[in-house]
Design an enzyme around this catalytic site. Sequence first.
Site, PDB file in Angstrom:
ATOM      1  N   GLU A 132       0.807  -1.225   0.000  1.00  0.00           N
ATOM      2  CA  GLU A 132       0.000   0.000   0.000  1.00  0.00           C
ATOM      3  C   GLU A 132       0.837   1.271   0.000  1.00  0.00           C
ATOM      4  O   GLU A 132       1.772   1.409   0.790  1.00  0.00           O
ATOM      5  CB  GLU A 132      -0.911  -0.017   1.234  1.00  0.00           C
ATOM      6  CG  GLU A 132      -1.962   1.081   1.238  1.00  0.00           C
ATOM      7  CD  GLU A 132      -3.148   0.686   2.106  1.00  0.00           C
ATOM      8  OE1 GLU A 132      -4.040  -0.023   1.598  1.00  0.00           O
ATOM      9  OE2 GLU A 132      -3.167   1.080   3.291  1.00  0.00           O
TER      10      GLU A 132
ATOM     11  N   LYS B 168       0.775   4.629   1.260  1.00  0.00           N
ATOM     12  CA  LYS B 168       0.033   5.214   2.389  1.00  0.00           C
ATOM     13  C   LYS B 168       0.941   6.235   3.075  1.00  0.00           C
ATOM     14  O   LYS B 168       1.919   5.847   3.719  1.00  0.00           O
ATOM     15  CB  LYS B 168      -0.323   4.060   3.340  1.00  0.00           C
ATOM     16  CG  LYS B 168      -1.171   4.415   4.537  1.00  0.00           C
ATOM     17  CD  LYS B 168      -1.510   3.139   5.319  1.00  0.00           C
ATOM     18  CE  LYS B 168      -2.509   3.400   6.435  1.00  0.00           C
ATOM     19  NZ  LYS B 168      -2.813   2.185   7.209  1.00  0.00           N
TER      20      LYS B 168
HETATM   21  O1  LIG Z   1      -4.902   2.852   9.027  1.00  0.00           O
HETATM   22  C1  LIG Z   1      -5.696   3.459   9.763  1.00  0.00           C
HETATM   23  O2  LIG Z   1      -5.349   4.051  10.810  1.00  0.00           O
HETATM   24  C2  LIG Z   1      -7.144   3.539   9.409  1.00  0.00           C
HETATM   25  C3  LIG Z   1      -8.003   4.301  10.198  1.00  0.00           C
HETATM   26  C4  LIG Z   1      -9.342   4.411   9.874  1.00  0.00           C
HETATM   27  C5  LIG Z   1      -9.843   3.771   8.757  1.00  0.00           C
HETATM   28  C6  LIG Z   1      -8.995   3.007   7.956  1.00  0.00           C
HETATM   29  C7  LIG Z   1      -7.665   2.881   8.271  1.00  0.00           C
HETATM   30  N1  LIG Z   1      -6.813   2.132   7.503  1.00  0.00           N
HETATM   31  C8  LIG Z   1      -7.213   1.496   6.302  1.00  0.00           C
HETATM   32  C9  LIG Z   1      -6.627   0.162   6.182  1.00  0.00           C
HETATM   33  O3  LIG Z   1      -7.359  -0.784   6.249  1.00  0.00           O
HETATM   34  C10 LIG Z   1      -5.159   0.018   6.009  1.00  0.00           C
HETATM   35  O4  LIG Z   1      -4.665   1.097   5.267  1.00  0.00           O
HETATM   36  C11 LIG Z   1      -4.645  -1.234   5.341  1.00  0.00           C
HETATM   37  O5  LIG Z   1      -5.327  -2.379   5.685  1.00  0.00           O
HETATM   38  C12 LIG Z   1      -3.143  -1.391   5.698  1.00  0.00           C
HETATM   39  O6  LIG Z   1      -2.993  -1.437   7.087  1.00  0.00           O
HETATM   40  P1  LIG Z   1      -1.563  -1.253   7.782  1.00  0.00           P
HETATM   41  O7  LIG Z   1      -0.629  -2.257   7.175  1.00  0.00           O
HETATM   42  O8  LIG Z   1      -1.790  -1.515   9.226  1.00  0.00           O
HETATM   43  O9  LIG Z   1      -1.149   0.135   7.485  1.00  0.00           O
END
Ligand SMILES: O=C(O)c1ccccc1NCC(=O)[C@H](O)[C@H](O)COP(=O)(O)O
Length: 277
Positions: A62, A64
């Site tokens: 991702e 992000k």
């Molecule tokens: O990532 C957050 O804090 C979040 C908060 C509120 C709504 C959605 C959020 N994230 C979206 C996701 O599901 C993640 O970006 C994705 O699954 C990746 O997760 P990670 O590896 O923990 O960044």
Amino acid sequence: MTPADLSSPRSKAYTAPGVLGRIVSERTQDYAGASFTLGAARPRARHFHTALAAAGLQLIAEVKGASPSQGAIAKLDPAAAALSYVRGGASCLSVLTEPRHFDGSAEALRQVVAALGNLAVKVPVLRKDFVIHPKMLQEAADWGASAALLMVSILGPDVGEYLQLAHHLGLDALVEVHDEAELEVALAAGAEIIGVNNRDLTTLKIDLHNSPRMIAHARAAGYEGLLVAESGYAMPADISTIRRSADAVLVGSSLAGSGDLERAARAILQEPTQGEK
Ligand SMILES: O=C(O)c1ccccc1NCC(=O)[C@H](O)[C@H](O)COP(=O)(O)O
């Protein structure tokens, strides 16, 4: 209900509790005046589905830049980040397009699609946003995404209509659930790809036991589609609980904030040695 029923702009306002609720209400305002006209059906290439169905655990990496749980993560060049992820073994990309909390944009998605378009192998891109209006799916298709995220926590049973619309527009859909009740909705909607989020989007708490538990639940219910484990994965040992049961894992923060995206992507997929388990 058929995609044709989604052809006129809807005034429906979705709601959700907590942090998710705030984002949903902002996105609802963003798209309040959006117009949407259902055109002819577009051919479905199913690139996202095909990439996830390949043998072994697939990585959706991702792009992000920030999140409600972490704040600022990294200032990423989306195209460069995407190419690093692919060199590290990612078979799909997820690109946030929500601007306020995730530092995402349409431009980021377009840049990623353009950069990946020069590769010999097709690497499909998921539009990661909080879909609350049909226009958002049309945008995803127009911007070159292969798939879009549909969240049962926002759309509830309407996810079935949105799924049909995504398919009408030539997109695959990653239908996201967090608990058993949401899984039932995704199954009833006919989701071909279900993502299980370890993050409770109301409280932002992560439970890495959630994906393996829900994946087992889906399989026990006879689900034969693709299953993606999402959120909170930071090291190879974290993956061990879903390595043999999920088709793919979606990883954002730990890769994006690593400083070496290619290396981090390669490392997260590696089987941990005995001592690391
Ligand atoms: O990532 C957050 O804090 C979040 C908060 C509120 C709504 C959605 C959020 N994230 C979206 C996701 O599901 C993640 O970006 C994705 O699954 C990746 O997760 P990670 O590896 O923990 O960044």
